[in-house]
Every structure is written in structure tokens, then in C-alpha cells.
Design a protein around this motif. Structure first.
Motif, mmCIF file in Angstrom:
data_model
loop_
_atom_site.group_PDB
_atom_site.id
_atom_site.type_symbol
_atom_site.label_atom_id
_atom_site.label_comp_id
_atom_site.label_asym_id
_atom_site.label_seq_id
_atom_site.Cartn_x
_atom_site.Cartn_y
_atom_site.Cartn_z
ATOM 1 N N VAL A 170 -4.696 -19.890 3.229
ATOM 2 C CA VAL A 170 -3.386 -19.308 3.561
ATOM 3 C C VAL A 170 -2.660 -18.871 2.295
ATOM 4 N N GLY A 171 -2.673 -19.735 1.275
ATOM 5 C CA GLY A 171 -2.000 -19.368 0.032
ATOM 6 C C GLY A 171 -2.619 -18.157 -0.625
ATOM 7 N N ASN A 172 -3.958 -18.118 -0.682
ATOM 8 C CA ASN A 172 -4.626 -16.988 -1.329
ATOM 9 C C ASN A 172 -4.387 -15.686 -0.570
ATOM 10 N N VAL A 173 -4.535 -15.744 0.754
ATOM 11 C CA VAL A 173 -4.338 -14.531 1.548
ATOM 12 C C VAL A 173 -2.909 -14.041 1.437
ATOM 13 N N SER A 174 -1.946 -14.973 1.532
ATOM 14 C CA SER A 174 -0.542 -14.559 1.433
ATOM 15 C C SER A 174 -0.253 -13.913 0.083
ATOM 16 N N HIS A 175 -0.805 -14.504 -0.985
ATOM 17 C CA HIS A 175 -0.557 -13.961 -2.317
ATOM 18 C C HIS A 175 -1.215 -12.592 -2.496
ATOM 19 N N GLU A 176 -2.435 -12.458 -1.997
ATOM 20 C CA GLU A 176 -3.165 -11.201 -2.182
ATOM 21 C C GLU A 176 -2.590 -10.071 -1.331
ATOM 22 N N LEU A 177 -2.055 -10.405 -0.165
ATOM 23 C CA LEU A 177 -1.534 -9.353 0.713
ATOM 24 C C LEU A 177 -0.123 -8.924 0.357
ATOM 25 N N ARG A 178 0.605 -9.781 -0.335
ATOM 26 C CA ARG A 178 2.000 -9.444 -0.603
ATOM 27 C C ARG A 178 2.122 -8.220 -1.507
ATOM 28 N N THR A 179 1.264 -8.121 -2.517
ATOM 29 C CA THR A 179 1.357 -6.986 -3.454
ATOM 30 C C THR A 179 1.064 -5.648 -2.778
ATOM 31 N N PRO A 180 -0.076 -5.483 -2.058
ATOM 32 C CA PRO A 180 -0.299 -4.191 -1.414
ATOM 33 C C PRO A 180 0.746 -3.859 -0.367
ATOM 34 N N LEU A 181 1.247 -4.866 0.344
ATOM 35 C CA LEU A 181 2.276 -4.586 1.335
ATOM 36 C C LEU A 181 3.580 -4.144 0.671
ATOM 37 N N GLY B 100 7.239 0.299 -0.405
ATOM 38 C CA GLY B 100 7.906 1.217 -1.344
ATOM 39 C C GLY B 100 7.614 2.671 -1.037
ATOM 40 N N TYR B 101 6.364 2.997 -0.756
ATOM 41 C CA TYR B 101 6.014 4.385 -0.426
ATOM 42 C C TYR B 101 6.685 4.828 0.867
ATOM 43 N N LEU B 102 6.727 3.930 1.887
ATOM 44 C CA LEU B 102 7.349 4.309 3.155
ATOM 45 C C LEU B 102 8.847 4.545 2.983
ATOM 46 N N GLN B 103 9.509 3.698 2.211
ATOM 47 C CA GLN B 103 10.938 3.900 1.978
ATOM 48 C C GLN B 103 11.194 5.185 1.175
ATOM 49 N N SER B 104 10.320 5.451 0.196
ATOM 50 C CA SER B 104 10.450 6.697 -0.557
ATOM 51 C C SER B 104 10.229 7.903 0.353
ATOM 52 N N LEU B 105 9.263 7.783 1.271
ATOM 53 C CA LEU B 105 9.004 8.882 2.205
ATOM 54 C C LEU B 105 10.196 9.112 3.115
ATOM 55 N N LEU B 106 10.879 8.030 3.517
ATOM 56 C CA LEU B 106 12.053 8.195 4.364
ATOM 57 C C LEU B 106 13.196 8.870 3.614
ATOM 58 N N ARG B 107 13.365 8.526 2.332
ATOM 59 C CA ARG B 107 14.458 9.127 1.566
ATOM 60 C C ARG B 107 14.215 10.617 1.301
ATOM 61 N N ARG B 108 12.930 10.999 1.163
ATOM 62 C CA ARG B 108 12.631 12.392 0.829
ATOM 63 C C ARG B 108 12.015 13.158 2.000
ATOM 64 N N GLY B 109 12.062 12.571 3.184
ATOM 65 C CA GLY B 109 11.398 13.209 4.324
ATOM 66 C C GLY B 109 12.315 14.089 5.123
ATOM 67 N N ASP B 110 12.933 15.087 4.440
ATOM 68 C CA ASP B 110 13.814 16.004 5.158
ATOM 69 C C ASP B 110 13.028 16.914 6.086
ATOM 70 N N ASN B 111 11.750 17.160 5.727
ATOM 71 C CA ASN B 111 10.948 18.056 6.550
ATOM 72 C C ASN B 111 10.215 17.345 7.676
ATOM 73 N N ALA C 160 7.277 1.584 10.788
ATOM 74 C CA ALA C 160 6.233 1.055 9.926
ATOM 75 C C ALA C 160 6.837 0.325 8.731
ATOM 76 N N SER C 161 7.897 0.875 8.158
ATOM 77 C CA SER C 161 8.545 0.223 7.018
ATOM 78 C C SER C 161 9.151 -1.108 7.425
ATOM 79 N N ALA C 162 9.794 -1.158 8.615
ATOM 80 C CA ALA C 162 10.406 -2.411 9.080
ATOM 81 C C ALA C 162 9.344 -3.477 9.339
#
Length: 481
Positions: free
Chosen positions: A261-272, A277-288, A300-302
Motif C-alpha cells: 500500500v505504501g509503495n503503490v500510494s507513493h508511486e502513483l501520487r507523482t504521475p497523478l 496539473g496538465y488537466l488544470q492547465s488545459l482547463l485554463r487554456r481551453g477556450d476552444n 477528470a481533474s476532480a
């Protein structure tokens, strides 16, 4: 005295569960002992009585059989009446009475001792249908053996000869012996009850030790738990060895699970975190982006943020399980902390938080960040599971030895069946009773671990339709002199 075994059995029942093996074995063996001793006592008493009566019956049968011969012998000295009288005087004793009655009911001959016999005895004999075989009768306080046989001399019937022997003294001695036998049997039963109960309790003591060890074992001390039995039977020793091996296997499995559990939680936190970050950036710049696309990206971001929070909770629990969760315990003023939590929660949720704080300063030794995390979690749960127009109460109380913080809502409440498991990991009450699905089911488990790590306790009282009350108790801080 005769109720003593039942009293002991009732005392054993109070000390031992009626469904336990010790109680059942004790009761069964006591029943067998009581039946055995009682059976032997009854048989011995009956045998003694039969022996006594048999001796007297044989004596009367012998006298009844020889009586006509004795009359014939004494008849040679005179008339038949003289022979009967001489025979009666010859055979009669103070305990043995013989008399002859004619067919018309007249007494032809009797000994002089019969006049001195107790009236109730003679009245009882007169009104009794006397059998031919010697039989024991009781008249008042007297015990007698009585029989009556036809008397014929040289073929001429003279009437009936009655033979009575008073066996009162022998019967009294027999009764005293039977009473002594009963008393000895009761004493023997009591001693057997005590010996059996102690022996069974001693024989089952290894099983009680196993039960105590199994009840005390928790996930944190699986590796150190071990059952050691001294001078136990081979069957129980084998069971204890199997129990210890099971603890070792469970400890290894639990360690692997925590590490996983500790290893999986630690390893998954970084990619998530990167994905969020990419999803929030896409929302801020997703006028189109179309409204449907923007909603999908926001969802998806939530969900990614919710997953990150769950992974952080899992990491906290993994640290708690491994003992790596450290607390910075410092004296803190709960009055200020509770007020800050109420203001913060009211500002974020835009809900009414009623604050009730004692006028006294309440100081405890705790980790301020961890305690604030728990309070925010409890207040957030109270807001989620109550109506928007209902206020949440935050109460701070002080007693002589501890401080108490109450978080009360007036929401849907929690059923009694769920209250015992509400602090378990991933346990959630029926979804139809909840107002939100944002939780991970770990918040209360983490809160319990954090509060217990600060030497405190967290409890719950709730009733369906009336709301819930969570209470945190912490020992007061006492400065050293």
C-alpha cells in the motif's frame, strides 16, 4: 444440605458462561457423579433394609412352620388348649408375640406380654388384614413383621395363629445407618463437585490462555505475539503451535500488505499530480473546447484530485501502521484552535458553525496540525451529512482531568449497526443515507489513528433522523514544576 450441589452449580454458572466447554463438562461430570453416588447410596440402603427384613421374615416363617409340631408335642401333656398355651409361652419373647384366634374371632390363647403392648399397635393389628407371608407393617412409631396362618392339630382346624415381631429398634438403627449413608453421599458429592470443577478449570486453562492471547493480538503486534504453554496436553500443545504458525503467516502477510500500500500510494501520487496539473492547465487554456469537453476535463481533474487525496490518506495510514508517523507534541491552547477551525470551516463552506467555548483556558499537549486536520475532517463530515439550513455545533469543554471537543450535527444520523464499524478503513454507511460521495472512507480511520497517537480518544453517539455527535477527549497539559 441436600441442596448444596445445586448451590455450587449455580455459583459455577454465574462465574462461567453456560455455553462454554468448561461449564458443560463440569455440569455433565457433576451430574454423572451425583447419579453414581446417589445410585450406590440408594442401592446400599435398599440392600441393608432387605437383609434386615429377610432375617426377620425367615425367623417368622420358621416359627410358623414349627408351631403345629410344638403344639402336638406339648399336647401329650394335656389338652390341645394346654399344648397351644405351652407352645406360645415357650416361643414368646418381649419382641415376639404369638396368639391364636378361633374361627368365630375369639382369642383362644395369648401371651401375657400382649397386654403390655402399645394400644395403637394392637388396635392396628386387629384392623389389619394379616397376610400369610411375613410382611413389614408400621403402626404409629412401631415397625413390626406380621403374618397369620391357619392352625390345624391332627386334622382338626383350631383357627388362625398370628405371629408378630417388633423390629422397631432394628429399623431405627437401619434408618440411622441410611441417614449416615445419605450424609456421607452428600459430602462425597460436594467433594467430587469441587474436585471436578477445579480439575476441569485447570485442564482448560491453556485454552483460556489461547483465547486471551487471540483477543489481545492486533495488527501492530502480530510478529511479537506468541503463545507459550507449560505442561499442557499434547493435543493443546499442537493447537498452540498451529496458532503460533498462523500468527507468523498473518504477520508476514500484513507486512507485505502495508509495504504494498505504501509503495503503490507513493508511486502513483507523482504521475497523478502530473496528470492533474496538465488537466488544470488545459482547463485554463481551453477556450476552444466545447462545453461538453470542458465538463469532461473538469470531471477528470476532480477525480484525479480525489484519487490524490485518497493516496495521501493511504500513505498516512501506512505510516501509522509502520510506526513512522511522528507527532510534534507541544502545549496548545484549544480555545484558539477551535475558534480558528470554526471560522475557517464557516468561510469555506458558507455554512453556520455555532461555537460554544468555555471561558477557561484549555491547554493540551498535542500536534496542532494533526489535531486541526481531524477537527476540519469532522466538521466537514457534519456539514456534508446535514441539511444546508442546519447549523453545526462545535463545543469545547473542560473537566478536571481532560478536555473534550464535541462536533454535533442534526443530519441523517447513523444506525446503531454501523456505529461499531464507522472508524474502520474504507467502511461507508449505506449510500442512500449519505449526501455526498466525495469521501474515500478513510477520514474517520485516520482521525482515530491520529487522536490515539496523541493519547486521546474519539467516540460517536448517533441516532437516525436526529444527527450525530463526535467527541474528542485529550488529557490536559500539566506543566512540570
Amino acid at each position: 444440605m441436600r441442596h448444596l450441589p445445586h448451590m455450587i452449580t449455580r455459583r459455577l454458572a454465574k462465574r462461567i458462561s453456560p455455553t462454554s466447554l468448561q461449564f458443560r463438562l463440569t455440569v455433565e461430570l457433576i451430574a454423572i457423579a451425583v447419579l453414581g453416588v446417589s445410585g450406590v447410596a440408594i442401592w446400599a440402603g435398599w440392600r441393608m433394609e432387605q437383609t434386615l427384613i429377610s432375617v426377620h421374615k425367615q425367623n417368622l416363617e420358621y416359627i410358623a412352620a414349627r408351631f403345629p409340631e410344638q403344639v402336638e408335642l406339648y399336647r401329650e401333656m394335656g389338652s390341645v388348649e394346654t399344648g397351644v398355651k405351652a407352645t406360645i409361652d415357650k416361643l414368646s419373647t418381649p419382641e415376639l408375640l404369638i396368639w391364636v384366634r378361633s374361627p368365630d374371632g375369639q382369642i383362644l390363647s395369648r401371651p401375657s406380654a400382649i397386654n403390655s403392648s402399645p394400644p395403637e399397635l394392637m388396635n392396628g393389628v386387629v384392623t389389619t388384614d394379616v397376610p400369610a407371608q411375613p410382611t413389614v407393617f408400621r403402626f404409629g412409631d412401631r415397625y413390626v413383621v406380621l403374618c397369620g396362618n391357619p392352625l390345624s392339630i391332627s386334622g382338626t382346624p383350631l383357627g388362625q395363629v398370628y405371629i408378630l415381631k417388633d423390629i422397631t429398634e432394628d429399623q431405627m438403627r437401619l434408618n440411622a445407618g441410611v441417614h449416615s449413608l445419605i450424609l456421607s453421599s452428600i459430602v462425597a458429592v460436594v467433594l467430587l463437585v469441587i474436585a471436578i470443577s477445579r480439575r476441569i478449570r485447570r485442564a482448560l486453562q491453556p485454552l483460556q490462555q489461547m483465547s486471551q492471547v487471540a483477543s489481545a493480538v492486533s495488527a501492530d503486534d502480530l510478529s511479537g505475539a506468541k503463545l507459550e504453554l507449560d505442561r499442557a496436553p499434547d493435543e493443546i500443545v499442537g493447537l498452540a503451535q498451529a496458532f503460533n504458525e498462523m500468527l507468523v503467516r498473518l504477520s508476514g502477510s500484513w507486512d507485505q500488505q502495508r509495504q504494498f500500500v505504501g509503495n503503490v500510494s507513493h508511486e502513483l501520487r507523482t504521475p497523478l499530480s502530473v496528470i492533474t496539473g496538465y488537466l488544470q492547465s488545459l482547463l485554463r487554456r481551453g477556450d476552444n473546447l466545447s462545453p461538453h469537453q470542458q465538463q469532461a476535463v473538469a470531471t477528470a481533474s476532480a477525480e484525479a484530485e480525489r484519487t490524490i487525496r485518497m493516496l495521501e490518506d493511504l500513505l498516512d495510514l501506512a505510516r501509522v501502521d509502520s510506526g513512522n508517523l511522528h507527532f510534534r507534541l507541544t502545549p496548545i491552547l484549544l480555545n484558539t484552535l477551535v475558534m480558528e477551525v470554526a471560522q475557517m470551516s464557516q468561510k469555506v463552506s458558507n455554512r453556520q458553525i455555532d461555537l460554544f467555548v468555555t471561558n477557561e483556558d484549555v491547554m493540551v499537549c498535542a500536534d496542532q496540525d494533526r489535531l486541526q486536520q481531524v477537527l476540519i475532517n469532522l466538521v466537514d463530515n457534519a456539514i456534508k451529512y446535514s441539511e444546508p439550513d442546519q447549523a453545526v455545533d462545535l463545543v469545547l469543554e473542560k473537566t478536571e482531568q481532560q478536555a473534550a471537543i464535541h462536533v454535533r450535527d442534526r443530519g441523517v444520523g447513523i444506525a446503531l449497526a454501523h456505529q461499531q464499524r464507522i472508524f474502520e478503513r474504507f467502511y461507508r454507511v449505506d449510500e442512500s443515507m449519505t449526501r455526498s460521495r466525495d469521501g474515500t472512507g478513510l477520514g474517520l480511520a485516520i482521525a482515530k489513528s491520529l487522536i490515539e497517537g496523541m493519547d486521546g480518544r474519539i467516540t460517536l453517539r448517533s441516532k437516525l433522523g436526529e444527527g450525530s455527535l463526535f467527541t474528542i477527549t485529550l488529557p490536559l497539559w500539566k506543566p512540570q514544576a
